[in-house]
Motif scaffolding. Structure first.
Motif, PDB file in Angstrom:
ATOM      1  N   ILE A 138     -19.234  18.148  67.195  1.00  0.00           N
ATOM      2  CA  ILE A 138     -17.662  17.816  67.416  1.00  0.00           C
ATOM      3  C   ILE A 138     -16.975  18.969  68.186  1.00  0.00           C
ATOM      4  O   ILE A 138     -16.353  19.049  68.980  1.00  0.00           O
ATOM      5  CB  ILE A 138     -17.134  17.425  66.040  1.00  0.00           C
ATOM      6  CG1 ILE A 138     -17.814  16.346  65.443  1.00  0.00           C
ATOM      7  CG2 ILE A 138     -15.618  17.293  66.305  1.00  0.00           C
ATOM      8  CD1 ILE A 138     -17.761  15.104  66.495  1.00  0.00           C
ATOM      9  N   VAL A 139     -17.205  20.235  67.450  1.00  0.00           N
ATOM     10  CA  VAL A 139     -16.692  21.451  68.282  1.00  0.00           C
ATOM     11  C   VAL A 139     -17.069  21.761  69.696  1.00  0.00           C
ATOM     12  O   VAL A 139     -16.383  21.992  70.392  1.00  0.00           O
ATOM     13  CB  VAL A 139     -16.877  22.566  67.161  1.00  0.00           C
ATOM     14  CG1 VAL A 139     -16.302  23.888  67.839  1.00  0.00           C
ATOM     15  CG2 VAL A 139     -16.348  22.393  66.002  1.00  0.00           C
ATOM     16  N   TYR A 140     -18.527  21.313  69.702  1.00  0.00           N
ATOM     17  CA  TYR A 140     -18.953  21.701  70.998  1.00  0.00           C
ATOM     18  C   TYR A 140     -18.467  20.592  72.147  1.00  0.00           C
ATOM     19  O   TYR A 140     -18.094  21.168  73.150  1.00  0.00           O
ATOM     20  CB  TYR A 140     -20.706  21.494  70.947  1.00  0.00           C
ATOM     21  CG  TYR A 140     -21.195  21.591  72.189  1.00  0.00           C
ATOM     22  CD1 TYR A 140     -21.752  22.577  72.881  1.00  0.00           C
ATOM     23  CD2 TYR A 140     -21.738  20.091  72.860  1.00  0.00           C
ATOM     24  CE1 TYR A 140     -22.447  22.650  74.150  1.00  0.00           C
ATOM     25  CE2 TYR A 140     -22.518  20.354  74.089  1.00  0.00           C
ATOM     26  CZ  TYR A 140     -22.659  21.122  74.518  1.00  0.00           C
ATOM     27  OH  TYR A 140     -23.259  21.211  75.761  1.00  0.00           O
ATOM     28  N   LEU A 141     -18.223  19.297  71.787  1.00  0.00           N
ATOM     29  CA  LEU A 141     -17.671  18.549  72.840  1.00  0.00           C
ATOM     30  C   LEU A 141     -16.148  18.857  72.882  1.00  0.00           C
ATOM     31  O   LEU A 141     -15.723  18.703  74.123  1.00  0.00           O
ATOM     32  CB  LEU A 141     -17.849  17.136  72.141  1.00  0.00           C
ATOM     33  CG  LEU A 141     -19.184  16.558  72.146  1.00  0.00           C
ATOM     34  CD1 LEU A 141     -19.294  15.214  71.474  1.00  0.00           C
ATOM     35  CD2 LEU A 141     -19.704  16.493  73.778  1.00  0.00           C
ATOM     36  N   MET A 142     -15.371  19.167  72.082  1.00  0.00           N
ATOM     37  CA  MET A 142     -14.197  19.563  72.257  1.00  0.00           C
ATOM     38  C   MET A 142     -13.985  20.592  73.157  1.00  0.00           C
ATOM     39  O   MET A 142     -13.122  20.968  74.043  1.00  0.00           O
ATOM     40  CB  MET A 142     -13.210  19.871  70.680  1.00  0.00           C
ATOM     41  CG  MET A 142     -11.855  20.274  71.108  1.00  0.00           C
ATOM     42  SD  MET A 142     -11.153  20.857  69.564  1.00  0.00           S
ATOM     43  CE  MET A 142     -12.027  22.518  69.170  1.00  0.00           C
ATOM     44  N   ALA A 143     -14.911  21.951  72.883  1.00  0.00           N
ATOM     45  CA  ALA A 143     -14.636  22.963  73.617  1.00  0.00           C
ATOM     46  C   ALA A 143     -15.145  22.597  75.324  1.00  0.00           C
ATOM     47  O   ALA A 143     -14.634  23.183  76.349  1.00  0.00           O
ATOM     48  CB  ALA A 143     -15.727  24.110  73.127  1.00  0.00           C
ATOM     49  N   LEU A 144     -16.241  21.629  75.412  1.00  0.00           N
ATOM     50  CA  LEU A 144     -16.718  21.403  76.720  1.00  0.00           C
ATOM     51  C   LEU A 144     -15.801  20.479  77.404  1.00  0.00           C
ATOM     52  O   LEU A 144     -15.167  20.977  78.664  1.00  0.00           O
ATOM     53  CB  LEU A 144     -17.908  20.546  76.348  1.00  0.00           C
ATOM     54  CG  LEU A 144     -18.592  20.076  77.672  1.00  0.00           C
ATOM     55  CD1 LEU A 144     -19.104  21.110  78.360  1.00  0.00           C
ATOM     56  CD2 LEU A 144     -19.703  18.886  77.457  1.00  0.00           C
ATOM     57  N   PHE A 145     -14.973  19.724  76.928  1.00  0.00           N
ATOM     58  CA  PHE A 145     -13.812  19.141  77.566  1.00  0.00           C
ATOM     59  C   PHE A 145     -12.680  19.835  77.716  1.00  0.00           C
ATOM     60  O   PHE A 145     -12.006  19.706  78.772  1.00  0.00           O
ATOM     61  CB  PHE A 145     -13.653  17.743  76.836  1.00  0.00           C
ATOM     62  CG  PHE A 145     -14.533  16.670  76.836  1.00  0.00           C
ATOM     63  CD1 PHE A 145     -15.093  16.337  78.183  1.00  0.00           C
ATOM     64  CD2 PHE A 145     -14.894  15.966  75.816  1.00  0.00           C
ATOM     65  CE1 PHE A 145     -15.977  15.065  78.086  1.00  0.00           C
ATOM     66  CE2 PHE A 145     -16.100  15.218  75.912  1.00  0.00           C
ATOM     67  CZ  PHE A 145     -16.539  14.517  77.083  1.00  0.00           C
ATOM     68  N   ALA A 146     -12.264  20.885  76.860  1.00  0.00           N
ATOM     69  CA  ALA A 146     -11.236  21.733  77.128  1.00  0.00           C
ATOM     70  C   ALA A 146     -11.375  22.718  78.367  1.00  0.00           C
ATOM     71  O   ALA A 146     -10.524  22.808  79.200  1.00  0.00           O
ATOM     72  CB  ALA A 146     -11.135  22.670  75.933  1.00  0.00           C
ATOM     73  N   PHE A 147     -12.627  23.155  78.501  1.00  0.00           N
ATOM     74  CA  PHE A 147     -13.249  24.061  79.575  1.00  0.00           C
ATOM     75  C   PHE A 147     -12.971  23.096  80.895  1.00  0.00           C
ATOM     76  O   PHE A 147     -12.576  23.562  82.020  1.00  0.00           O
ATOM     77  CB  PHE A 147     -14.659  24.575  79.281  1.00  0.00           C
ATOM     78  CG  PHE A 147     -14.709  25.658  78.485  1.00  0.00           C
ATOM     79  CD1 PHE A 147     -13.673  26.722  78.554  1.00  0.00           C
ATOM     80  CD2 PHE A 147     -15.596  25.540  77.475  1.00  0.00           C
ATOM     81  CE1 PHE A 147     -13.755  27.624  77.459  1.00  0.00           C
ATOM     82  CE2 PHE A 147     -15.872  26.854  76.570  1.00  0.00           C
ATOM     83  CZ  PHE A 147     -14.682  27.739  76.634  1.00  0.00           C
ATOM     84  N   LEU A 148     -13.566  21.950  80.741  1.00  0.00           N
ATOM     85  CA  LEU A 148     -13.715  20.986  81.882  1.00  0.00           C
ATOM     86  C   LEU A 148     -12.006  20.840  82.411  1.00  0.00           C
ATOM     87  O   LEU A 148     -11.612  20.733  83.467  1.00  0.00           O
ATOM     88  CB  LEU A 148     -14.204  19.535  81.594  1.00  0.00           C
ATOM     89  CG  LEU A 148     -15.713  19.820  81.594  1.00  0.00           C
ATOM     90  CD1 LEU A 148     -16.150  18.340  81.199  1.00  0.00           C
ATOM     91  CD2 LEU A 148     -16.235  20.172  83.095  1.00  0.00           C
ATOM     92  N   LEU A 149     -11.152  20.512  81.596  1.00  0.00           N
ATOM     93  CA  LEU A 149      -9.926  20.356  81.808  1.00  0.00           C
ATOM     94  C   LEU A 149      -9.223  21.563  82.349  1.00  0.00           C
ATOM     95  O   LEU A 149      -8.271  21.524  83.420  1.00  0.00           O
ATOM     96  CB  LEU A 149      -8.971  19.815  80.404  1.00  0.00           C
ATOM     97  CG  LEU A 149      -7.672  19.438  80.517  1.00  0.00           C
ATOM     98  CD1 LEU A 149      -7.442  18.316  81.566  1.00  0.00           C
ATOM     99  CD2 LEU A 149      -6.847  19.293  79.380  1.00  0.00           C
ATOM    100  N   ALA A 150      -9.309  22.519  81.672  1.00  0.00           N
ATOM    101  CA  ALA A 150      -8.739  23.864  82.280  1.00  0.00           C
ATOM    102  C   ALA A 150      -9.383  24.287  83.780  1.00  0.00           C
ATOM    103  O   ALA A 150      -8.643  24.602  84.593  1.00  0.00           O
ATOM    104  CB  ALA A 150      -9.239  25.045  81.234  1.00  0.00           C
ATOM    105  N   ASP A 151     -10.691  24.027  83.998  1.00  0.00           N
ATOM    106  CA  ASP A 151     -11.242  23.970  85.309  1.00  0.00           C
ATOM    107  C   ASP A 151     -10.241  23.101  86.443  1.00  0.00           C
ATOM    108  O   ASP A 151     -10.343  23.597  87.460  1.00  0.00           O
ATOM    109  CB  ASP A 151     -12.600  23.679  85.286  1.00  0.00           C
ATOM    110  CG  ASP A 151     -13.271  23.876  86.644  1.00  0.00           C
ATOM    111  OD1 ASP A 151     -13.159  25.140  87.293  1.00  0.00           O
ATOM    112  OD2 ASP A 151     -13.890  22.973  87.142  1.00  0.00           O
ATOM    113  N   HIS A 152     -10.196  21.879  86.010  1.00  0.00           N
ATOM    114  CA  HIS A 152      -9.380  21.118  86.780  1.00  0.00           C
ATOM    115  C   HIS A 152      -8.185  21.651  87.078  1.00  0.00           C
ATOM    116  O   HIS A 152      -7.505  21.364  88.192  1.00  0.00           O
ATOM    117  CB  HIS A 152      -9.491  19.643  86.160  1.00  0.00           C
ATOM    118  CG  HIS A 152      -8.580  18.671  86.761  1.00  0.00           C
ATOM    119  ND1 HIS A 152      -9.024  18.090  88.057  1.00  0.00           N
ATOM    120  CD2 HIS A 152      -7.316  18.139  86.493  1.00  0.00           C
ATOM    121  CE1 HIS A 152      -8.256  17.356  88.725  1.00  0.00           C
ATOM    122  NE2 HIS A 152      -7.191  17.182  87.537  1.00  0.00           N
TER     123      HIS A 152
END
Length: 62
Positions: free
Chosen positions: A30-44
């Motif tokens: 759950i933490v992994y997916l949250m961090a992954l999507f946060a990094f993708l959003l920040a990248d965008h």
């Protein structure tokens, strides 16, 4: 980095040290997916689109 830790947990899950280890892996996923999507959003939102970057880096001879 996050993927490596998750892979370690997943491999260790094949022979878990105790009954609650699966819950620990689930919580980390759950933490992994949250961090992954946060990094993708920040990248965008923080990086310019590739077309703008290519135009900015275009070489124009003088």
């Amino acid at each position: 980095m996050l993927g490596g830790v998750f892979l370690y947990y997943a491999i260790k899950l094949l022979n878990p040290p105790n009954e609650l280890y699966a819950m620990k892996v689930f919580n980390y996923s759950i933490v992994y997916l949250m961090a992954l999507f946060a990094f993708l959003l920040a990248d965008h939102w923080l990086l310019p689109p590739a077309a703008d970057l290519a135009a900015a880096l275009e070489f124009v001879p003088a």
